[in-house]
Each structure stands twice: as structure tokens, then as C-alpha cells.
Write a protein that holds these residues in place. Sequence first.
Motif, PDB file in Angstrom:
ATOM      1  N   PHE A 186      54.728 139.437 133.353  1.00  8.95           N
ATOM      2  CA  PHE A 186      53.780 140.537 133.170  1.00  8.95           C
ATOM      3  C   PHE A 186      52.721 140.392 134.248  1.00  8.95           C
ATOM      4  N   LYS A 197      50.856 140.594 125.623  1.00 12.13           N
ATOM      5  CA  LYS A 197      52.159 141.138 126.028  1.00 12.13           C
ATOM      6  C   LYS A 197      53.276 140.112 125.858  1.00 12.13           C
ATOM      7  N   GLU A 201      55.488 142.392 123.982  1.00 11.36           N
ATOM      8  CA  GLU A 201      56.168 143.345 124.855  1.00 11.36           C
ATOM      9  C   GLU A 201      57.509 142.830 125.358  1.00 11.36           C
ATOM     10  N   GLU A 275      53.911 149.853 129.490  1.00 12.17           N
ATOM     11  CA  GLU A 275      53.291 148.629 128.975  1.00 12.17           C
ATOM     12  C   GLU A 275      51.796 148.845 128.757  1.00 12.17           C
ATOM     13  N   LEU A 279      49.936 148.725 125.196  1.00 12.85           N
ATOM     14  CA  LEU A 279      48.932 147.683 125.017  1.00 12.85           C
ATOM     15  C   LEU A 279      47.588 148.293 124.638  1.00 12.85           C
TER      16      LEU A 279
END
Length: 455
Positions: A186, A197, A201, A275, A279
Motif C-alpha cells: 500500500f 489498509k 484492504e 482504496e 478508507l
Amino acid sequence: MGRLPKNQEFKQEKLFSAAVPRSPVQLKLVREIKSTINIIQRNKSAKIINYQAVKIENGEYFLCLDQFNLKPLAQYLTTKKINSQKLLLEFRQIFKTLTELKLIKKLFPNGIKADHFWIDASENIYLMPESILKVKKNYCGLNFKLPAAEYFRPPEIISAPKWQLEAYLFNLAAILYYFLTQTTIFTDQDKAKILTKIQAEKILKVQVLNQKISSELNNLIMKLLSKKEDQRPKLETVLMSLENIAPKNKFTVKFLAAGQKSKPNKLVQSKRRKEKIKLFFRQNWKILVFFLLISGGFIWGLFSGPPAVIKETTTPVEVVNYFYQAVANKNISLAKAAVDFDLDQLETLIAESHVIEKMQSAYSSGDPKKEIKRVYQIKDLKIQKLSAAAKQYKFEVKYNFSYQNQNDNSIFHTKDQVLVKKVKGIWQITKIDGNLKALIAGNYSGREKNGSKNN
């Protein structure tokens, strides 16, 4: 300070070559490094830099080691290439050090980072222990910046920092991901966002970032980066897979120099945008819900209003009257129904004024003495017909327009000329000249041109 084997050549590195700490700090750091060297010497590992001892000469400390011309791997890759097969086989040896888990925990108690990877002139890759790397960064002028530890941290360590074999597997896979793509799993600058994340994620497939990577290698890395420890492959499987996969990956690995940018990958850009959006909502959903509950009433009042009454039987003078009353009462739906053009900045003024006055009303509830300050008002409306025809009417509209400034409440005696025509069988205002035209264009100062000001 440690005994060196006889008749063996060693490289000596000054321990504090760029800056010398105060004596108590020096002694503390030297003790830590001597402890690290003792661990290295008791537990020989082919992939840990083989530091032999700390020597003191003429009041200065030196590190003794048997590897020569070592450089940070990431720095090396900005000027030289390495064959992917060689890199993967070296990483296989690094993964193999996890069989000595106690040693790894002692030398890398907070996990392994890209900084720990160093390479020699023969392209042999070694790990530099954390205690020695810390001294090199702080006192040896090592200023080559690499991603922080957070970018390589497994999700279970974020919630419960206890490093086990599965955590180191994720850790090393994240570093391999970085060296194959020059991109961390990330890419946010905020470390807190990175940790969030990592826990929640989905990681972009490494093959998307480097299309030369084989599917087998891509699958292995992505399995190692699984959120759950029990979904990651066993160490024996990793070692066997890397040995089989390495010959099938025939490309070179090289980093872009500082300041250079790679060509944008649309798929990567799309993934990064998604993302960020996810987030944002994950971190701010409570605030958003609160805001929606508070503002929902304002928005409902702004757009619901009474239903538009402009219809086929509505006369031209009624249309004009409805429009000005709608502007005065901040009824955007009725105002838009009365015209056949874009209200532009006037629509913004109506909407913002409506919200401001609603907020004042909400805060003053229960206090009847508290007067609501109107952003603007239209009073003393007078409509006079100037001309009439089968297809159009022209009106002169006079009124007092008051506007709340920061310092005073300015009142303007103003007039407009309004043209009304039939549009799809309904009378609508098609043109306005005068004060309202200036407001539609966002020119508040323009109202003085068509009316006289009285403070």
C-alpha cells in the motif's frame, strides 16, 4: 571487544564515522552491538552479515566483518540490474533463515525491513541486524531513505505484536513484493492509513505492477500476503516453490533513480482511488452519519418545499409573482419551475441562504426572543405589465432587496424587466434584465447599477 580468528583478513568500518555520540551513549550502543555480535557468532547464519568483533583503536570504535563492499540492496538497484532468478534464489535463502526463528527474533525483534537487505559485489544478499543498522543510520551518514517498518507489517502484529513464523513469512513476502515492483503493498504516506489498509484492504496483485512475473510467483506471493496466518503456505512449501519458480522468471530487476517516475498504470490508478474512497468511508463513517442526520432536514426542506404550481392555466403575471416569491422564500424548486434558463449563482445563493437560516432556526429553538438574521430579503414587490402579445409578455418588477453584509444590512430600491414566453404550453420567464440578472451571474456589486442604495 571480541577475538578475531588469526590469519584471516577482515574489513574494518568506523562505528561512528559521521557523528560521535556522547560517551554514555557510545558505551550503551557498543554494548548492544557486542551483544548482537555474540549472537551472530554463536548462531552462524549464511545470510546474516558476519560481524566478528568491535575493536577500539586510538579512542575510536571499529566494526570487523568478513564481507566486503556491501551496499543497501535498494540503492544498488538504482544503478545496477539484478537477474530475477538470482534475486529469487537469494530470497529463498533469506526465507530459509526463518528455520532459525529464535535467531531472527533476537536480531529483528520488530520485523524485517527493506533497509536490512544489503548486497555485495558478487550479488550475494545479506541481512544487517537491527541494532547495527540503527547505528549506521544515526551516526554513519546512511541517508538512503526506504519505506518504514509499517509498510511490511503483517496484520496480526498490528493488533497483537507477537512475532511468529507466519508473521515473518508475510513480512518477507511484502519486502519481496517491494523489490520486484519498487512499490509497497500500500502506498499512502500516512502510516496509520497503511496499518488500517493492511488489516482490511485487498492487496493489488504483484503481477499487475510487474507483468513479467510468472503466475506461479504471483500466486505464491499473494498467498503469503493473506490476512489470516493459517491461509499462508508453510515455510517448507515456500522454499520448494521458490526453487521451482526461480528458473521460470527471466527478467531483470532495476529501480528507477530518485525523481524518475514510471508510466501510469490505469488499473493501478483505479485500484488506488478505490482504496482511498473505501478508507475514507471506513475511517469517517460515524462523522458522515452524524452529518447526514443533521443536514438531512435542511436538504429535505431545501428541495422538497411545496410542489411547483406552474401549469398550463397559470397566467404570465402569476408566473412572475411565483418566481419572486420563491426567491424571497428560498424555495429553489418553485423558482426553477418558473424559468426557462439556468439560475447559476442565484441558485447557489438561494440554497446557501436557506441552509444558513435553517441552522440559525435550529440553534435558536426554544428561544422566541432570538431573531433570525435573514441573508437577504425581498419586500414591497410590485409587478407592472409593460406589453402583452399572443406569444410573450413583458413586465417591470420593482422591489426592495436587502442583503446582510458583515457590518450592516444594505437595502436597494431596484427594478427588473422580465420577459415571459410560452415554453411547451406553459408560461415561463425566459429573460431577466436588472438586479436579478447580476445576481444570477454572481455579481453582487451589480445591483447598484439598477437601483439606489439606502443603508
